[in-house]
Enzyme design. Structure first.
Site, mmCIF file in Angstrom:
data_model
loop_
_atom_site.group_PDB
_atom_site.id
_atom_site.type_symbol
_atom_site.label_atom_id
_atom_site.label_comp_id
_atom_site.label_asym_id
_atom_site.label_seq_id
_atom_site.Cartn_x
_atom_site.Cartn_y
_atom_site.Cartn_z
ATOM 1 N N ARG A 56 0.872 -1.187 0.000
ATOM 2 C CA ARG A 56 0.000 0.000 0.000
ATOM 3 C C ARG A 56 0.897 1.222 0.000
ATOM 4 N NH1 ARG A 56 2.327 1.916 3.764
ATOM 5 N NH2 ARG A 56 0.877 3.651 3.628
ATOM 6 N N GLY A 57 0.252 2.388 -0.148
ATOM 7 C CA GLY A 57 1.018 3.623 -0.322
ATOM 8 C C GLY A 57 1.076 3.902 -1.819
ATOM 9 N N ALA A 58 0.786 5.160 -2.207
ATOM 10 C CA ALA A 58 0.592 5.475 -3.625
ATOM 11 C C ALA A 58 1.765 5.082 -4.526
ATOM 12 C CB ALA A 58 0.261 6.968 -3.759
ATOM 13 N N ARG A 91 -7.297 -0.458 -6.914
ATOM 14 C CA ARG A 91 -7.612 0.631 -5.971
ATOM 15 C C ARG A 91 -7.856 1.907 -6.788
ATOM 16 N NH1 ARG A 91 -4.265 1.264 -0.494
ATOM 17 N NH2 ARG A 91 -6.235 2.174 0.196
ATOM 18 N N GLN A 192 -1.949 2.392 9.930
ATOM 19 C CA GLN A 192 -0.657 2.515 9.224
ATOM 20 C C GLN A 192 0.344 3.323 10.055
ATOM 21 O OE1 GLN A 192 -3.667 3.017 7.813
ATOM 22 N NE2 GLN A 192 -3.681 2.539 5.635
ATOM 23 N N ASP A 233 -2.085 10.931 -2.356
ATOM 24 C CA ASP A 233 -2.492 9.878 -3.294
ATOM 25 C C ASP A 233 -2.857 10.441 -4.659
ATOM 26 O OD1 ASP A 233 -3.013 8.724 -0.462
ATOM 27 O OD2 ASP A 233 -2.784 7.037 -1.854
ATOM 28 N N ASN A 243 -5.512 12.427 0.325
ATOM 29 C CA ASN A 243 -4.576 11.622 1.129
ATOM 30 C C ASN A 243 -5.412 10.861 2.165
ATOM 31 O OD1 ASN A 243 -1.836 10.828 1.771
ATOM 32 N ND2 ASN A 243 -2.065 11.970 3.660
ATOM 33 N N LYS A 244 -4.735 10.073 2.964
ATOM 34 C CA LYS A 244 -5.406 9.204 3.947
ATOM 35 C C LYS A 244 -6.450 9.958 4.768
ATOM 36 C CE LYS A 244 -5.087 5.740 4.389
ATOM 37 N NZ LYS A 244 -6.092 4.835 3.757
HETATM 38 O O1 MRU Z 1 -4.503 3.232 2.187
HETATM 39 P P1 MRU Z 1 -3.047 3.457 2.073
HETATM 40 O O2 MRU Z 1 -2.261 2.929 3.231
HETATM 41 O O3 MRU Z 1 -2.491 3.003 0.742
HETATM 42 O O4 MRU Z 1 -2.894 5.043 2.094
HETATM 43 C C1 MRU Z 1 -1.622 5.610 1.984
HETATM 44 C C2 MRU Z 1 -1.624 7.084 2.092
HETATM 45 O O5 MRU Z 1 -2.648 7.716 2.180
HETATM 46 C C3 MRU Z 1 -0.293 7.774 1.966
HETATM 47 O O6 MRU Z 1 -0.270 8.938 2.729
HETATM 48 C C4 MRU Z 1 -0.053 8.132 0.490
HETATM 49 O O7 MRU Z 1 -0.256 7.027 -0.330
HETATM 50 C C5 MRU Z 1 1.320 8.652 0.267
HETATM 51 S S1 MRU Z 1 2.529 7.367 0.482
HETATM 52 C C6 MRU Z 1 4.036 8.003 0.110
#
Ligand code: MRU
Length: 341
Positions: A56-58, A91, A192, A233, A243-244
């Site tokens: 996970r993470g963009a 996603r 996270q 994201d 973002n999250k």
């Molecule tokens: O749902 P996730 O864990 O994939 O969400 C991740 C985030 O929101 C991060 O802040 C974003 O992807 C940036 S990661 C460098």
């Protein structure tokens, strides 16, 4: 950036390992209790790992998807379009996923050569690390000496090709001796912050404190927090940033308390085709992520939940967007266009 810095960044955490045969992913669902790798041998397995949050993470899901396409065409050179569609659907919010797939499509349409495609996936992976190291320097330069910072979710090596975006800024600022306090929001419901960011910070020897997400405004009211530092994201053409979930709330609280707000993201996170934040698709996940915890019910049986996993922070609440090409202060559509072109 020195070769020592690059070596340190590469050796720290290896969440995505391309063996040449399979895509090996550090399973982020079981961290920090277990460090277990998951081997993906097909695009469908990579898509499942992305949807199921093993990776996970963009930026990380973009990198994984690129390798997923290599697995697909290696098995059947006619399967590019099918694999592309399955991976793109895994996603919806992070544009990096689609950005990486589009970049791979550009290469495939020109060469139809698996070796060339594989080289491009490796390049996307490597470039992400060097972009992060550059953003970390730029972001750390914005912080005052003795800075007190708050971050959200996980934006470290686990979420990227290495070093991290927002967490990369914190790592570099720590190495420069600039930080007086680091706080990390736990990030409900997947935790996270608690599971992943705390794990990375501890491994790096960076002293930090965890807070429940809802403690952020109180924290800002009790002690001076200089910067909230987050990843992204998707950044719309006007600077509105997805973002999250919980990021928007932090930006509102930051404005009230004189705390500055920094978004750290590579150019692959910008979506020039999305005019503003309300057009960004926001992923909704199942109610059970809120009503159950580790298999146990924490709400009455059958109770429903609203579970958007991202939110949108309007550009006017953002003081700086840091990307590898430079820093955009008080982002506007014109400034973003100028930087991207
Ligand atoms: O749902 P996730 O864990 O994939 O969400 C991740 C985030 O929101 C991060 O802040 C974003 O992807 C940036 S990661 C460098």
């Amino acid at each position: 950036m020195t070769s020592q810095t690059v070596a340190r960044a590469q050796s720290a955490v290896q969440p995505i390992v391309w063996t040449g045969e399979v895509l090996r992913l550090l399973d982020q669902r079981v961290l920090p209790a277990q460090e277990r790798y998951l081997d993906c041998k097909s695009a469908a397995e990579v898509a499942d790992a992305i949807h199921g949050m093993a990776v996970r993470g963009a930026p990380a899901i973009g990198i994984a998807a690129a390798y997923g396409l290599v697995l697909a065409v290696r098995a059947d050179s006619r399967s590019f379009d099918r694999a592309d569609a399955v991976l793109a659907a895994s996603r919806p919010t992070a544009i990096n996923l689609r950005w990486a797939l589009a970049r791979m499509r550009g290469i495939w349409s020109r060469s139809h050569d698996v070796a060339v495609l594989e080289k491009e996936a490796r390049r996307i992976h490597q470039e992400d690390l060097s972009q992060n190291l550059r953003m970390a320097e730029l972001g750390a330069a914005l912080l005052p000496q003795g800075a007190r910072v708050l971050t959200h979710c996980n934006t470290g090596a686990l979420a990227t090709g290495g070093h991290g975006t927002a967490l990369g800024v914190i790592r570099t600022a720590h190495a420069q001796g600039k930080l007086a306090a680091v706080y990390a929001g736990e990030t409900r419901p997947w935790l996270q912050g608690a599971r992943l960011t705390a794990w990375e910070l501890q491994r790096e020897g960076i002293e930090a404190k965890l807070i429940v997400d809802s403690a952020a405004a109180y924290l800002m009211s009790r002690e001076k927090i200089d910067w909230v530092i987050v990843g992204a994201d998707r950044i719309a053409a006007n600077g509105d940033t997805a973002n999250k979930i919980g990021t928007y709330m932090l930006a509102v609280a930051a404005q009230r308390h004189g705390t500055r707000f920094m978004v750290v993201a590579p150019t692959g996170t910008f979506d020039p085709n999305c005019a503003s934040g309300e057009l960004i698709p926001i992923e909704q996940r199942g109610a059970e992520e809120l009503t159950r915890f580790r298999g146990e019910a924490i709400a009455p049986p059958g109770f429903d939940a609203f579970n958007p996993v991202f939110d949108v922070t309007p550009a006017e609440l953002i003081d700086a967007i840091v990307c590898e090409r430079g820093v955009i202060e008080e982002p506007t559509a014109a400034k973003i266009r100028a930087l991207l072109n």
